[in-house]
Design a protein around this motif. Sequence first.
Motif, PDB file in Angstrom:
ATOM      1  N   PHE B  32       0.843  -1.189   0.000  1.00 41.85           N
ATOM      2  CA  PHE B  32       0.000   0.000   0.000  1.00 41.85           C
ATOM      3  C   PHE B  32       0.876   1.235   0.000  1.00 41.85           C
ATOM      4  O   PHE B  32       1.670   1.455   0.909  1.00 41.85           O
ATOM      5  CB  PHE B  32      -0.917   0.003   1.229  1.00 41.85           C
ATOM      6  CG  PHE B  32      -1.960  -1.062   1.155  1.00 41.85           C
ATOM      7  CD1 PHE B  32      -1.661  -2.362   1.512  1.00 41.85           C
ATOM      8  CD2 PHE B  32      -3.235  -0.777   0.690  1.00 41.85           C
ATOM      9  CE1 PHE B  32      -2.622  -3.362   1.430  1.00 41.85           C
ATOM     10  CE2 PHE B  32      -4.203  -1.759   0.607  1.00 41.85           C
ATOM     11  CZ  PHE B  32      -3.891  -3.061   0.975  1.00 41.85           C
ATOM     12  N   THR B  33       0.732   2.042  -1.031  1.00 48.31           N
ATOM     13  CA  THR B  33       1.551   3.230  -1.127  1.00 48.31           C
ATOM     14  C   THR B  33       0.677   4.439  -1.426  1.00 48.31           C
ATOM     15  O   THR B  33      -0.405   4.319  -1.977  1.00 48.31           O
ATOM     16  CB  THR B  33       2.654   3.019  -2.206  1.00 48.31           C
ATOM     17  OG1 THR B  33       3.437   4.198  -2.300  1.00 48.31           O
ATOM     18  CG2 THR B  33       2.066   2.709  -3.563  1.00 48.31           C
ATOM     19  N   PHE B  34       1.138   5.578  -0.999  1.00 44.87           N
ATOM     20  CA  PHE B  34       0.466   6.856  -1.230  1.00 44.87           C
ATOM     21  C   PHE B  34      -1.008   6.835  -0.827  1.00 44.87           C
ATOM     22  O   PHE B  34      -1.309   6.507   0.307  1.00 44.87           O
ATOM     23  CB  PHE B  34       0.634   7.238  -2.702  1.00 44.87           C
ATOM     24  CG  PHE B  34       0.961   8.691  -2.803  1.00 44.87           C
ATOM     25  CD1 PHE B  34       2.261   9.132  -2.660  1.00 44.87           C
ATOM     26  CD2 PHE B  34      -0.047   9.632  -2.956  1.00 44.87           C
ATOM     27  CE1 PHE B  34       2.549  10.498  -2.696  1.00 44.87           C
ATOM     28  CE2 PHE B  34       0.231  10.987  -3.000  1.00 44.87           C
ATOM     29  CZ  PHE B  34       1.524  11.417  -2.867  1.00 44.87           C
ATOM     30  N   TRP B  35      -1.923   7.122  -1.721  1.00 43.10           N
ATOM     31  CA  TRP B  35      -3.339   7.181  -1.337  1.00 43.10           C
ATOM     32  C   TRP B  35      -3.822   5.834  -0.825  1.00 43.10           C
ATOM     33  O   TRP B  35      -4.767   5.771  -0.038  1.00 43.10           O
ATOM     34  CB  TRP B  35      -4.216   7.619  -2.523  1.00 43.10           C
ATOM     35  CG  TRP B  35      -3.759   8.858  -3.216  1.00 43.10           C
ATOM     36  CD1 TRP B  35      -3.145   8.930  -4.433  1.00 43.10           C
ATOM     37  CD2 TRP B  35      -3.860  10.216  -2.748  1.00 43.10           C
ATOM     38  NE1 TRP B  35      -2.862  10.241  -4.745  1.00 43.10           N
ATOM     39  CE2 TRP B  35      -3.285  11.053  -3.744  1.00 43.10           C
ATOM     40  CE3 TRP B  35      -4.369  10.812  -1.590  1.00 43.10           C
ATOM     41  CZ2 TRP B  35      -3.215  12.443  -3.619  1.00 43.10           C
ATOM     42  CZ3 TRP B  35      -4.295  12.198  -1.472  1.00 43.10           C
ATOM     43  CH2 TRP B  35      -3.721  12.989  -2.462  1.00 43.10           C
ATOM     44  N   GLY B  36      -3.197   4.778  -1.263  1.00 44.76           N
ATOM     45  CA  GLY B  36      -3.577   3.451  -0.823  1.00 44.76           C
ATOM     46  C   GLY B  36      -3.436   3.282   0.693  1.00 44.76           C
ATOM     47  O   GLY B  36      -4.180   2.517   1.318  1.00 44.76           O
ATOM     48  N   LEU B  37      -2.478   4.011   1.289  1.00 44.12           N
ATOM     49  CA  LEU B  37      -2.280   3.944   2.738  1.00 44.12           C
ATOM     50  C   LEU B  37      -3.529   4.342   3.508  1.00 44.12           C
ATOM     51  O   LEU B  37      -3.768   3.855   4.604  1.00 44.12           O
ATOM     52  CB  LEU B  37      -1.136   4.885   3.156  1.00 44.12           C
ATOM     53  CG  LEU B  37       0.288   4.387   2.948  1.00 44.12           C
ATOM     54  CD1 LEU B  37       1.267   5.460   3.394  1.00 44.12           C
ATOM     55  CD2 LEU B  37       0.518   3.100   3.732  1.00 44.12           C
ATOM     56  N   THR B  38      -4.326   5.247   2.922  1.00 40.75           N
ATOM     57  CA  THR B  38      -5.513   5.713   3.644  1.00 40.75           C
ATOM     58  C   THR B  38      -6.456   4.549   3.950  1.00 40.75           C
ATOM     59  O   THR B  38      -7.172   4.592   4.938  1.00 40.75           O
ATOM     60  CB  THR B  38      -6.281   6.794   2.844  1.00 40.75           C
ATOM     61  OG1 THR B  38      -6.710   6.237   1.591  1.00 40.75           O
ATOM     62  CG2 THR B  38      -5.403   8.001   2.565  1.00 40.75           C
ATOM     63  N   ALA B  39      -6.419   3.518   3.139  1.00 38.41           N
ATOM     64  CA  ALA B  39      -7.286   2.354   3.359  1.00 38.41           C
ATOM     65  C   ALA B  39      -6.890   1.577   4.607  1.00 38.41           C
ATOM     66  O   ALA B  39      -7.685   0.810   5.155  1.00 38.41           O
ATOM     67  CB  ALA B  39      -7.254   1.440   2.139  1.00 38.41           C
ATOM     68  N   GLY B  63      -9.265   4.919   6.834  1.00 34.93           N
ATOM     69  CA  GLY B  63      -9.749   3.547   6.698  1.00 34.93           C
ATOM     70  C   GLY B  63     -10.739   3.375   5.560  1.00 34.93           C
ATOM     71  O   GLY B  63     -11.257   4.341   4.995  1.00 34.93           O
ATOM     72  N   ILE B  64     -10.972   2.126   5.248  1.00 32.84           N
ATOM     73  CA  ILE B  64     -11.823   1.744   4.124  1.00 32.84           C
ATOM     74  C   ILE B  64     -13.228   2.311   4.249  1.00 32.84           C
ATOM     75  O   ILE B  64     -13.869   2.662   3.261  1.00 32.84           O
ATOM     76  CB  ILE B  64     -11.854   0.195   4.030  1.00 32.84           C
ATOM     77  CG1 ILE B  64     -10.577  -0.265   3.320  1.00 32.84           C
ATOM     78  CG2 ILE B  64     -13.085  -0.303   3.322  1.00 32.84           C
ATOM     79  CD1 ILE B  64     -10.681  -1.621   2.676  1.00 32.84           C
ATOM     80  N   ARG B  65     -13.710   2.453   5.499  1.00 35.74           N
ATOM     81  CA  ARG B  65     -15.094   2.924   5.673  1.00 35.74           C
ATOM     82  C   ARG B  65     -15.288   4.353   5.173  1.00 35.74           C
ATOM     83  O   ARG B  65     -16.415   4.768   4.901  1.00 35.74           O
ATOM     84  CB  ARG B  65     -15.525   2.792   7.139  1.00 35.74           C
ATOM     85  CG  ARG B  65     -14.811   3.750   8.080  1.00 35.74           C
ATOM     86  CD  ARG B  65     -15.237   3.580   9.535  1.00 35.74           C
ATOM     87  NE  ARG B  65     -14.508   4.505  10.409  1.00 35.74           N
ATOM     88  CZ  ARG B  65     -13.262   4.326  10.835  1.00 35.74           C
ATOM     89  NH1 ARG B  65     -12.592   3.246  10.486  1.00 35.74           N
ATOM     90  NH2 ARG B  65     -12.672   5.228  11.610  1.00 35.74           N
ATOM     91  N   GLU B  66     -14.201   5.130   5.075  1.00 36.14           N
ATOM     92  CA  GLU B  66     -14.331   6.519   4.623  1.00 36.14           C
ATOM     93  C   GLU B  66     -13.953   6.720   3.155  1.00 36.14           C
ATOM     94  O   GLU B  66     -13.996   7.840   2.647  1.00 36.14           O
ATOM     95  CB  GLU B  66     -13.461   7.449   5.493  1.00 36.14           C
ATOM     96  CG  GLU B  66     -13.944   7.570   6.921  1.00 36.14           C
ATOM     97  CD  GLU B  66     -13.186   8.643   7.720  1.00 36.14           C
ATOM     98  OE1 GLU B  66     -12.332   9.336   7.144  1.00 36.14           O
ATOM     99  OE2 GLU B  66     -13.462   8.789   8.918  1.00 36.14           O
ATOM    100  N   LEU B  67     -13.540   5.676   2.471  1.00 34.73           N
ATOM    101  CA  LEU B  67     -13.123   5.831   1.075  1.00 34.73           C
ATOM    102  C   LEU B  67     -14.312   6.142   0.175  1.00 34.73           C
ATOM    103  O   LEU B  67     -15.409   5.646   0.384  1.00 34.73           O
ATOM    104  CB  LEU B  67     -12.437   4.560   0.561  1.00 34.73           C
ATOM    105  CG  LEU B  67     -11.147   4.098   1.239  1.00 34.73           C
ATOM    106  CD1 LEU B  67     -10.564   2.917   0.465  1.00 34.73           C
ATOM    107  CD2 LEU B  67     -10.135   5.212   1.348  1.00 34.73           C
TER     108      LEU B  67
END
Lengths: 150, 150, 150
Positions: B32-39, B63-67
């Motif tokens: 998980f890199t860059f924006w992927g980290l938000t998950a 986290g995934i719930r806010e994507l």
Amino acid sequence: MVVFSGDLDRVLAAFVIASGAAASGMEVSMFFTFWGLTALRQKRESRGKTLFQKLMGWMTPVGIRELGVSKMNFGGIGAKMLRTMMRQQGVPQPEEMVQMARELGVRLVACQMSMEVMGIRKEELIDGIEVGGVATFLGEATRSKATLFI
Amino acid sequence: MVVFSGDLDRVLAAFVIASGAAASGMEVSMFFTFWGLTALRQKRESRGKTLFQKLMGWMTPVGIRELGVSKMNFGGIGAKMLRTMMRQQGVPQPEEMVQMARELGVRLVACQMSMEVMGIRKEELIDGIEVGGVATFLGEATRSKATLFI
Amino acid sequence: MVVFSGDLDRVLAAFVIASGAAASGMEVSMFFTFWGLTALRQKRESRGKTLFQKLMGWMTPVGIRELGVSKMNFGGIGAKMLRTMMRQQGVPQPEEMVQMARELGVRLVACQMSMEVMGIRKEELIDGIEVGGVATFLGEATRSKATLFI
């Protein structure tokens, strides 16, 4: 590696992976196509282009320094913010990463069909870029350990 | 597999492929890199961060719930709609997919350079995430049958 | 090759690479998932769908002719401009590229889970499309020389 995107964050990810791979002794080729070509431009030329090619040339970035980020760019503020955050952590700036990749022997290839469609000539790109077609990419892809479309 | 995107739809595609591969006996690593980290975030922390890191922390999902979804998100409505559509078809919810992937032994690795630039600390991520650099990814990529950049 | 995107420029890149590979004797499979499915639609059907599936069906493009470009689309003007630029350079139009890919034996597979979630039935897609799950993709990916997520 195909670099289709013209977003600063994605182009950076491509160069980080490319340089890392080259530094660890792998052979790396990056194929810049479509929006990705904008990262390789060094000047804006209009002579001898169709109206749409001129329009496209004017509306797209010239080189990595003008690229925006894919999210929350806010007219370039996001890109500036990312550059500052990188500098504060001692991470090389995007332009240095390109330089580094080239010094490590990463092959930079511009997609011929995209150049024709967008009317971008070789002299508009930074020096030392190869021009190649899909066949060039496929040749590399089939003999490589990993391919990415970015 | 590199998860660069922080869009719910792309992250979902990544987990569906990862779980499917793991279920059929393959070894799978997701970087998980860059924006992927938000998950992978589980909380929002500001202490000890630069101004830009705080700003970025506040403006990006936890986290995934806010994507959100990459298209037609309309401030989160698109993501809610997708979740409902998945439930109506008996497809597991995104959070369950992450759980499932982990139970199947999928390796979740957070990109160290992105964490440093964005100022994200390990304790802000969900438990049990590894932290690794480009070298970790390259090691896996070269010995794997397929690599994807999502 | 996974075609996740429903943007004309990305779908085109996918078909150019697929046709090029097939023309040079490689076996090529394209898996259309999520937004990518919109490129394969041939009609808009509402019967027997949930409210959200109907909504989604109405708001998303039907086939390649309705796809927009990922940047500077301006309500379809960008896509028209790209088509004109392609024609002026003698590059086949998107619809011809699909035709060409099929004649070259490229396998087009629609993702079953996406179809279920979005409520898209086989008869809404162009003729001769296979339907397959993640397992189909993984089977092809593990025995292929290169995989791309577009």
